[in-house]
Each structure stands twice: as C-alpha cells, then as structure tokens.
Design a protein around this motif. Structure first.
Motif, short mmCIF file in Angstrom:
data_model
loop_
_atom_site.label_atom_id
_atom_site.label_comp_id
_atom_site.label_asym_id
_atom_site.label_seq_id
_atom_site.Cartn_x
_atom_site.Cartn_y
_atom_site.Cartn_z
N VAL A 99 0.83 -1.29 0.13
CA VAL A 99 -0.02 -0.05 0.09
C VAL A 99 0.77 1.31 0.06
O VAL A 99 1.55 1.40 0.99
CB VAL A 99 -0.97 0.19 1.38
N LYS A 100 0.66 2.05 -0.98
CA LYS A 100 1.60 3.29 -1.13
C LYS A 100 0.43 4.48 -1.07
O LYS A 100 -0.09 4.62 -2.28
CB LYS A 100 2.53 3.16 -2.44
N ASN A 101 0.63 5.01 0.05
CA ASN A 101 -0.38 6.33 -0.12
C ASN A 101 0.58 7.55 -0.22
O ASN A 101 1.75 7.74 0.42
CB ASN A 101 -0.91 6.63 1.34
N ARG A 102 0.26 8.62 -1.32
CA ARG A 102 1.00 9.74 -1.39
C ARG A 102 -0.02 10.81 -1.31
O ARG A 102 -1.04 10.72 -1.87
CB ARG A 102 1.55 9.41 -2.74
N GLY A 103 0.56 11.99 -1.03
CA GLY A 103 -0.15 13.00 -1.19
C GLY A 103 0.63 14.58 -0.69
O GLY A 103 1.71 14.42 -0.29
N TYR A 104 0.02 15.70 -1.27
CA TYR A 104 0.78 16.95 -1.02
C TYR A 104 0.32 17.58 0.23
O TYR A 104 -0.89 17.99 0.48
CB TYR A 104 0.42 17.74 -2.14
N SER A 105 1.19 17.94 1.12
CA SER A 105 1.02 18.50 2.40
C SER A 105 1.04 20.10 2.27
O SER A 105 2.09 20.46 2.11
CB SER A 105 2.12 18.22 3.59
N THR A 106 -0.12 20.60 2.25
CA THR A 106 -0.28 22.15 2.06
C THR A 106 0.57 22.94 3.41
O THR A 106 1.09 23.98 3.23
CB THR A 106 -1.56 22.57 2.05
N LYS A 107 0.24 22.25 4.65
CA LYS A 107 0.92 22.67 5.69
C LYS A 107 2.65 22.74 5.69
O LYS A 107 3.18 23.65 6.09
CB LYS A 107 0.72 21.96 7.17
N ASN A 108 3.13 21.57 5.09
CA ASN A 108 4.57 21.62 5.25
C ASN A 108 5.18 21.89 3.70
O ASN A 108 6.44 21.82 3.54
CB ASN A 108 5.04 20.14 5.47
N GLY A 117 -14.02 -8.56 1.06
CA GLY A 117 -13.34 -7.10 0.91
C GLY A 117 -12.89 -6.70 2.33
O GLY A 117 -13.16 -5.64 2.70
N HIS A 118 -12.36 -7.50 3.26
CA HIS A 118 -11.74 -7.11 4.63
C HIS A 118 -10.25 -7.35 4.81
O HIS A 118 -10.00 -8.63 4.77
CB HIS A 118 -12.49 -8.05 5.42
N LEU A 119 -9.34 -6.66 4.72
CA LEU A 119 -7.84 -6.61 4.87
C LEU A 119 -7.58 -5.92 6.27
O LEU A 119 -8.34 -5.07 6.75
CB LEU A 119 -7.42 -5.91 3.81
N LYS A 120 -6.31 -6.29 6.67
CA LYS A 120 -5.77 -5.54 7.68
C LYS A 120 -4.55 -4.92 7.19
O LYS A 120 -3.67 -5.49 6.41
CB LYS A 120 -5.45 -6.55 8.91
N VAL A 121 -4.43 -3.61 7.49
CA VAL A 121 -3.29 -2.82 6.86
C VAL A 121 -2.27 -2.31 8.22
O VAL A 121 -2.83 -2.10 8.94
CB VAL A 121 -3.79 -1.62 6.09
N SER A 122 -1.04 -2.15 7.71
CA SER A 122 -0.10 -1.47 8.73
C SER A 122 0.80 -0.74 8.25
O SER A 122 1.69 -1.08 6.92
CB SER A 122 0.75 -2.94 9.46
N PHE A 123 1.23 0.28 8.95
CA PHE A 123 2.17 1.12 8.36
C PHE A 123 3.42 1.38 9.35
O PHE A 123 4.36 1.93 9.12
CB PHE A 123 1.75 2.74 8.02
N PHE A 124 3.23 0.68 10.58
CA PHE A 124 4.20 0.42 11.38
C PHE A 124 4.16 -0.75 12.08
O PHE A 124 3.03 -1.10 13.08
CB PHE A 124 3.99 1.78 12.46
N GLY A 125 5.02 -1.42 12.01
CA GLY A 125 5.26 -2.79 12.73
C GLY A 125 4.27 -3.69 12.96
O GLY A 125 3.60 -4.00 11.94
N PRO A 126 3.87 -4.31 14.01
CA PRO A 126 2.97 -5.27 14.23
C PRO A 126 1.81 -4.64 14.27
O PRO A 126 0.60 -5.60 14.66
CB PRO A 126 3.40 -6.16 15.31
N PHE A 127 1.44 -3.55 14.23
CA PHE A 127 0.04 -2.97 14.57
C PHE A 127 -0.70 -2.77 13.18
O PHE A 127 -0.32 -2.16 12.27
CB PHE A 127 0.17 -1.58 15.12
#
Length: 172
Positions: A69-78, A97-107
């Motif tokens: 999963v690759k999420n990308r966006g433009y931060s108007t704040k930064n 259509g039920h998945l589990k997704v992680s962007f940090f470690g085992p969570f």
C-alpha cells in the motif's frame, strides 16, 4: 519478553480489525482488478492526512502474497509531498473485501471495502465510524456516485457533515 508483551496486548488490538455495526465487507471481492492507482475523493479527517491534497493510494502485490500500500499526497502545511508505504493482508478469505493494513510494525488496522466497482470506485472504512474514504479510479467522480456514497455513509452512522472533499486539481 517482547513476545509475551505482544501476546498480552493482542486483545486490545483485536478490536482494530473489526468494522462498524451494520457495515459488511463485499463478498465478491477480487484483488487483481483492485490493484493499481486510486484517487482519494473524500475522507474523514485524521492527523496522518491532515492538510493533504492530491492524495492517491496505489496497491500492488508483494512477494509474500500480501499487498503493498503506497499512500501519497501533498501537504499544504509543510509545502511538500509525503508518502507512506505499508502492507496489507486478508483478514479472512480472499473473496471478502476485509483486509488488515499496517504502516508501523506489528500494529494493523481494519480496511473494509463495503461497496465497489473495481473500474470506477471503492467505499472503504476502518474499524469504526471515524474512518471513511471514497476512492475513485479518476480524480473526479459523477454526482450520482457522491450521492450514493453519502447515502451509505449516513445509513451506517458515519458523520458525513465532517467529510473532507479532497482537492485533486493537481492530478487532472
């Protein structure tokens, strides 16, 4: 010690893989047509997407059978592009259509596709009514799709008045 701690805390995280009351994942899900690029049309606000425009999500197969999963966006704040790469796996069978997704470690968090046409749109939520997205294969969607999304959001108890309609002008 780490394994024991994770085992003891696992019941706390089990709730992160559920879905809101009444919401059912699609039962005719097919991963292959779902892969590729999606544009985020609407979302409920969260700190990890705050002030983001031109947001996209791209899904591809991983060597281990999961989904990158690759999420990308433009931060108007930064005033810069941000990207997050994660991994996803089916919670049950691959036709649901039920998945589990992680962007940090085992969570892991729940990723529930509750309505979709793989060539046009996907309505996605998380474990509760504070997570909701409308994804599309194009940066603009017809009004009929917006109305359908809003009807379903309200039916399932999401606060549609808090939806952010994402500026996709940089992706047109």
């Amino acid at each position: 010690m780490k394994k024991l701690l994770l085992f003891l805390l696992s019941p706390l995280f089990a709730g992160c893989l559920g879905h809101p009351v009444g919401v059912q994942p699609v039962s005719d899900f097919q991963l292959q047509p779902y892969l590729g690029k999606w544009y985020e049309i609407a979302r409920l606000d969260h700190s990890f997407e705050r002030a983001m425009i031109n947001v996209t999500a791209e899904y591809s197969l991983r060597a281990d059978g999961g989904v990158e999963v690759k999420n990308r966006g433009y931060s108007t704040k930064n005033d810069k592009w941000k990207e997050a790469v994660g991994k996803a796996y089916f919670v049950g069978d691959e036709s649901t259509g039920h998945l589990k997704v992680s962007f940090f470690g085992p969570f892991y968090g729940s990723y529930v596709v509750f309505d979709y046409d793989p060539e046009e749109y996907a309505f996605v939520c998380g474990p509760d009514t504070s997570y909701l997205w409308l994804l599309s294969r194009s940066p603009r969607v017809p009004d009929r799709l917006k109305h359908s999304f809003l009807e379903q959001a309200e039916k399932y108890g999401f606060d549609s008045s808090q939806l952010i309609w994402v500026d996709q002008s940089g992706n047109e």
